[in-house]
Design an enzyme around this catalytic site. Sequence first.
Site, PDB file in Angstrom:
ATOM      1  N   LYS A  17       0.835  -1.204   0.000  1.00  0.00           N
ATOM      2  CA  LYS A  17       0.000   0.000   0.000  1.00  0.00           C
ATOM      3  C   LYS A  17       0.867   1.250   0.000  1.00  0.00           C
ATOM      4  CE  LYS A  17      -3.731  -2.590   2.065  1.00  0.00           C
ATOM      5  NZ  LYS A  17      -4.386  -3.074   3.284  1.00  0.00           N
ATOM      6  N   GLN A  31      -4.048  -1.427   9.519  1.00  0.00           N
ATOM      7  CA  GLN A  31      -3.975  -2.746   8.881  1.00  0.00           C
ATOM      8  C   GLN A  31      -4.590  -3.802   9.798  1.00  0.00           C
ATOM      9  OE1 GLN A  31      -2.967  -3.507   5.722  1.00  0.00           O
ATOM     10  NE2 GLN A  31      -3.607  -5.601   6.166  1.00  0.00           N
ATOM     11  N   ASP A  86     -10.356   3.593   4.336  1.00  0.00           N
ATOM     12  CA  ASP A  86     -10.460   2.135   4.195  1.00  0.00           C
ATOM     13  C   ASP A  86     -11.873   1.655   4.541  1.00  0.00           C
ATOM     14  OD1 ASP A  86      -9.227  -0.286   3.522  1.00  0.00           O
ATOM     15  OD2 ASP A  86      -8.742  -0.751   5.609  1.00  0.00           O
TER      16      ASP A  86
END
Length: 300
Positions: free
Chosen positions: A63, A107, A130
């Site tokens: 990412k 994450q 996200d």
Amino acid sequence: MNEPRTIVTNPAKLMDGRPLARRLLDGARAKVEAIRAATGVTPTLATVLVGDDRASAVYVRMKRRRCEEVGMKSVAVELPQGTTTDELVAEIRKLAADPTVHGILVQHPVPAPIDKRVAFEAIPIEKDVDGVTSATLGRVILGLPAFASCTPKGIMRLLAEYRVQLDGAYAVVIGRSPILGRPLASMLINAHATVTLCHSRTRSLPSIVRNADVVIAAVGHPRFVQGGWIKTGAVVVDAGYNEGNVGDVDFEGAYEPASLITPVPGGVGPMTIATLIDQTADAAALQLGVRLDALGAAGR
Ligand code: NAP
């Protein structure tokens, strides 16, 4: 479980996520340049990695690399194994208050005993690129503008790219996680599909899947969905990603009956990251008051 066998694939049957992801990233680069030209500010994504899970470290690195490829900045926050929920929340709050950070990605999975939900809720909605907060999920369910969870949004883009008819179609989603199955089911409903959302307590799963025009597997078990479950002509999307580059669908078995099918890797995966990067550029534009309309279709 069937052993994988080599099959000759017809490219016309494959929903390849790579060219679409590339286009999305090119569009994100144009957005980043426009934002920088208008404000002098470089859009920035903060990635938060907790603990020493190797797979998570690889995903985060990927990412960060994509960020840099499109001219975005990435800020890496790495916290040790043993970090508490309070400590993680404190780090997220710092990023939330930092005006030079436009998107925050935590994450997951985060190591136990961190309460993932508490950590996610510390992300302000405008930086939730996200799509993990309950506020974002609520907006997605209602069909309101939102930085939706990236994998389901990427899947919807892939279905649109391949002109899959969703209006009136019967879609079966296997998996009800808050980041994948649930938002995806809502997106499909908002696209006027009739949706059945299945999970580990669902009875007679194969017979439900056999009726589906569109099957989406988001289960987390390698080659779980069998070829014999797939109706002839169904569209099969495999969101799964398991060790050894294996999806949640038995690709070899499902390939024959399917009219369209995503490969693993190269289907859903590239769309997830590209959507994250694109949403970070959009978040920066919103926070900095830059209108991106002038970029036209290529940049959106
Ligand atoms: P998750 O949180 O573990 O959720 C899995 C879901 O599958 C749960 O709802 C679970 O049901 C259901 N399930 C488990 N066993 C089942 C069974 N035997 N029959 C029917 N349903 C069953 O996983 P996730 O985060 O949603 O991820 C799902 C898959 O997508 C994984 O393979 C993951 O690696 C992949 N993924 C890929 C990307 C990407 O970028 N490509 C991103 C995220 C995830 P219950 O709710 O009843 O437990």
